[in-house]
Design a protein around this motif. Structure first.
Motif, PDB file in Angstrom:
ATOM      1  N   LYS A  11      38.340  42.873  36.691  1.00 49.74           N
ATOM      2  CA  LYS A  11      37.584  42.991  37.941  1.00 49.74           C
ATOM      3  C   LYS A  11      37.861  41.801  38.855  1.00 49.74           C
ATOM      4  O   LYS A  11      37.906  41.953  40.084  1.00 49.74           O
ATOM      5  CB  LYS A  11      36.091  43.118  37.650  1.00 49.74           C
ATOM      6  CG  LYS A  11      35.697  44.449  37.035  1.00 49.74           C
ATOM      7  CD  LYS A  11      34.192  44.565  36.872  1.00 49.74           C
ATOM      8  CE  LYS A  11      33.818  45.929  36.297  1.00 49.74           C
ATOM      9  NZ  LYS A  11      32.346  46.053  36.118  1.00 49.74           N
ATOM     10  N   ILE A  12      38.040  40.618  38.272  1.00 43.30           N
ATOM     11  CA  ILE A  12      38.379  39.448  39.079  1.00 43.30           C
ATOM     12  C   ILE A  12      39.740  39.646  39.737  1.00 43.30           C
ATOM     13  O   ILE A  12      39.913  39.376  40.928  1.00 43.30           O
ATOM     14  CB  ILE A  12      38.376  38.164  38.224  1.00 43.30           C
ATOM     15  CG1 ILE A  12      36.970  37.879  37.706  1.00 43.30           C
ATOM     16  CG2 ILE A  12      38.885  36.976  39.044  1.00 43.30           C
ATOM     17  CD1 ILE A  12      36.897  36.695  36.761  1.00 43.30           C
ATOM     18  N   ILE A  13      40.716  40.129  38.961  1.00 44.28           N
ATOM     19  CA  ILE A  13      42.063  40.384  39.498  1.00 44.28           C
ATOM     20  C   ILE A  13      41.979  41.375  40.657  1.00 44.28           C
ATOM     21  O   ILE A  13      42.585  41.167  41.726  1.00 44.28           O
ATOM     22  CB  ILE A  13      42.991  40.941  38.403  1.00 44.28           C
ATOM     23  CG1 ILE A  13      43.284  39.872  37.347  1.00 44.28           C
ATOM     24  CG2 ILE A  13      44.297  41.463  39.007  1.00 44.28           C
ATOM     25  CD1 ILE A  13      44.154  38.749  37.825  1.00 44.28           C
ATOM     26  N   GLN A  21      38.752  26.446  32.626  1.00 41.11           N
ATOM     27  CA  GLN A  21      38.204  27.739  33.055  1.00 41.11           C
ATOM     28  C   GLN A  21      39.367  28.710  33.130  1.00 41.11           C
ATOM     29  O   GLN A  21      39.891  29.035  34.192  1.00 41.11           O
ATOM     30  CB  GLN A  21      37.486  27.569  34.401  1.00 41.11           C
ATOM     31  CG  GLN A  21      36.269  26.659  34.307  1.00 41.11           C
ATOM     32  CD  GLN A  21      35.632  26.375  35.648  1.00 41.11           C
ATOM     33  OE1 GLN A  21      35.903  27.048  36.632  1.00 41.11           O
ATOM     34  NE2 GLN A  21      34.776  25.371  35.693  1.00 41.11           N
ATOM     35  N   PHE A  22      39.770  29.182  31.940  1.00 41.90           N
ATOM     36  CA  PHE A  22      41.030  29.893  31.805  1.00 41.90           C
ATOM     37  C   PHE A  22      41.024  31.255  32.491  1.00 41.90           C
ATOM     38  O   PHE A  22      42.055  31.708  32.994  1.00 41.90           O
ATOM     39  CB  PHE A  22      41.386  30.031  30.326  1.00 41.90           C
ATOM     40  CG  PHE A  22      41.543  28.705  29.636  1.00 41.90           C
ATOM     41  CD1 PHE A  22      42.562  27.833  29.998  1.00 41.90           C
ATOM     42  CD2 PHE A  22      40.663  28.312  28.640  1.00 41.90           C
ATOM     43  CE1 PHE A  22      42.721  26.606  29.374  1.00 41.90           C
ATOM     44  CE2 PHE A  22      40.812  27.086  28.017  1.00 41.90           C
ATOM     45  CZ  PHE A  22      41.832  26.221  28.381  1.00 41.90           C
ATOM     46  N   LYS A  23      39.894  31.908  32.509  1.00 42.37           N
ATOM     47  CA  LYS A  23      39.824  33.228  33.131  1.00 42.37           C
ATOM     48  C   LYS A  23      40.167  33.139  34.613  1.00 42.37           C
ATOM     49  O   LYS A  23      41.005  33.909  35.116  1.00 42.37           O
ATOM     50  CB  LYS A  23      38.434  33.833  32.928  1.00 42.37           C
ATOM     51  CG  LYS A  23      38.298  35.262  33.438  1.00 42.37           C
ATOM     52  CD  LYS A  23      37.020  35.927  32.925  1.00 42.37           C
ATOM     53  CE  LYS A  23      35.768  35.241  33.385  1.00 42.37           C
ATOM     54  NZ  LYS A  23      34.549  35.991  33.008  1.00 42.37           N
ATOM     55  N   LEU A  24      39.552  32.189  35.311  1.00 41.21           N
ATOM     56  CA  LEU A  24      39.844  32.022  36.731  1.00 41.21           C
ATOM     57  C   LEU A  24      41.248  31.468  36.942  1.00 41.21           C
ATOM     58  O   LEU A  24      41.944  31.861  37.885  1.00 41.21           O
ATOM     59  CB  LEU A  24      38.813  31.091  37.377  1.00 41.21           C
ATOM     60  CG  LEU A  24      37.497  31.738  37.812  1.00 41.21           C
ATOM     61  CD1 LEU A  24      36.536  30.686  38.347  1.00 41.21           C
ATOM     62  CD2 LEU A  24      37.738  32.801  38.873  1.00 41.21           C
ATOM     63  N   ALA A  25      41.674  30.585  36.065  1.00 39.51           N
ATOM     64  CA  ALA A  25      43.011  29.994  36.206  1.00 39.51           C
ATOM     65  C   ALA A  25      44.086  31.072  36.195  1.00 39.51           C
ATOM     66  O   ALA A  25      44.955  31.114  37.087  1.00 39.51           O
ATOM     67  CB  ALA A  25      43.259  28.984  35.086  1.00 39.51           C
ATOM     68  N   PHE A  26      44.040  31.963  35.219  1.00 41.88           N
ATOM     69  CA  PHE A  26      45.090  32.973  35.126  1.00 41.88           C
ATOM     70  C   PHE A  26      44.905  34.089  36.156  1.00 41.88           C
ATOM     71  O   PHE A  26      45.886  34.734  36.548  1.00 41.88           O
ATOM     72  CB  PHE A  26      45.162  33.517  33.698  1.00 41.88           C
ATOM     73  CG  PHE A  26      45.816  32.559  32.758  1.00 41.88           C
ATOM     74  CD1 PHE A  26      47.188  32.385  32.767  1.00 41.88           C
ATOM     75  CD2 PHE A  26      45.049  31.785  31.893  1.00 41.88           C
ATOM     76  CE1 PHE A  26      47.809  31.472  31.920  1.00 41.88           C
ATOM     77  CE2 PHE A  26      45.653  30.865  31.046  1.00 41.88           C
ATOM     78  CZ  PHE A  26      47.033  30.707  31.059  1.00 41.88           C
ATOM     79  N   ALA A  27      43.695  34.277  36.629  1.00 42.42           N
ATOM     80  CA  ALA A  27      43.488  35.222  37.730  1.00 42.42           C
ATOM     81  C   ALA A  27      44.236  34.737  38.974  1.00 42.42           C
ATOM     82  O   ALA A  27      44.885  35.517  39.675  1.00 42.42           O
ATOM     83  CB  ALA A  27      41.997  35.377  38.028  1.00 42.42           C
TER      84      ALA A  27
END
Length: 285
Positions: free
Chosen positions: A210-212, A254-260
């Motif tokens: 959902k972030i992507i 904050q890996f989720k945001l980083a890879f997004a």
């Protein structure tokens, strides 16, 4: 002021922050409620409110409904602004606002993370700096304080842009450029400001996919503005900023945001190519 909402999670906090802090100026708050009927009774003589019930729609279309209401009922005002439903204000905003009312300029103000003086976006900017389109990192919808007469000349939000629209962002930048191109001057002031929930907090419980998808929608909005207004010098920053954000959030673990943000680099290249070879997506007859 004009705002819109699709639930009641935050809008009462916005209204309360206005109602409890307003001094020295009169405020009309037009609230476009999308399939979420609310009511609020204020005893503050300085605050008037109008609630308009509508079906769900894009952010820009809802704001335009508020603008059309003001025009239809021939409302007079000095300034207009468009706080988000999760924006909030403190007493400083209303105490210092009369210093703005005594001028004939439009203004850009800081937005801080809720409960702090850390910037929600943008960068530290001195008072009285003239803001131009290349300062796009400072420009949002909630922090534009616009001379109301400039919008009465039939300037509206672009309904292709904004949350819930075809392209999910940059309605604020599009509005700024329209007014700027009319010869109006925007001045930065730190003397008044608003608050917004911290971005990381907003994505904490959001799924990666959902972030992507949300980031892609935001990216397409800014690309639309780049091509519509021929702001091609913005393209390097448009691409490079994704890597900057990737590194910042990676170092914060904050890996989720980083890879997004990392994936956004490649998504943005695809978006740019789409607009490059499909002029009908942004050109109007």
């Amino acid at each position: 002021m004009a705002t819109t909402h699709q639930d009641d999670l935050n809008v009462f906090k916005l209204i309360d922050s206005i109602d409890s802090n307003i001094e020295n100026i009169e405020v009309l708050l037009v609230v476009v409620s999308q399939e979420c009927e609310i009511n609020y009774i204020s005893k503050n003589p300085l605050l008037s409110m109008v609630f308009i019930q509508e079906n769900k729609m894009g952010l820009s279309k809802a704001r335009n409904i508020a603008l059309k209401y003001l025009l239809e009922y021939n409302i007079s005002a000095e300034y207009i602004m468009f706080p988000d439903d999760d924006s909030s204000f403190d007493e400083n905003f209303f105490l210092n606002f009369p210093t703005v009312l005594n001028t004939n300029k439009c203004y850009i103000t800081p937005i801080y993370n809720e409960g702090s003086k850390d910037l929600y976006f943008g960068k530290q900017t001195p008072n009285n700096n003239i803001i131009i389109p290349s300062d796009h990192q400072l420009i949002g919808s909630p922090n534009q304080i616009i001379l109301y007469d400039k919008l009465k000349t039939q300037i509206f939000f672009n309904e292709k842009l904004g949350v819930g629209a075809l392209y999910g962002s940059s309605e604020d930048m599009d509005l700024f450029i329209k007014i700027f191109n009319q010869g109006e001057e925007f001045v930065f002031t730190n003397d008044i400001y608003s608050y917004h929930p911290k971005k990381v907090a907003a994505y904490k419980n959001t799924e990666f996919k959902k972030i992507i998808k949300r980031f892609e929608s935001y990216s397409s909005g800014f690309a639309y503005v780049i091509f519509k207004y021929r702001l091609f010098s913005f393209i390097p920053e448009y691409l490079i900023r994704t890597f900057g954000a990737f590194i910042v959030f990676l170092l914060k673990f904050q890996f989720k945001l980083a890879f997004a943000y990392f994936f956004q680099f490649f998504i943005r290249i695809k978006i740019l190519l789409t607009f490059l070879f499909n002029r009908h997506l942004y050109e109007t007859n």
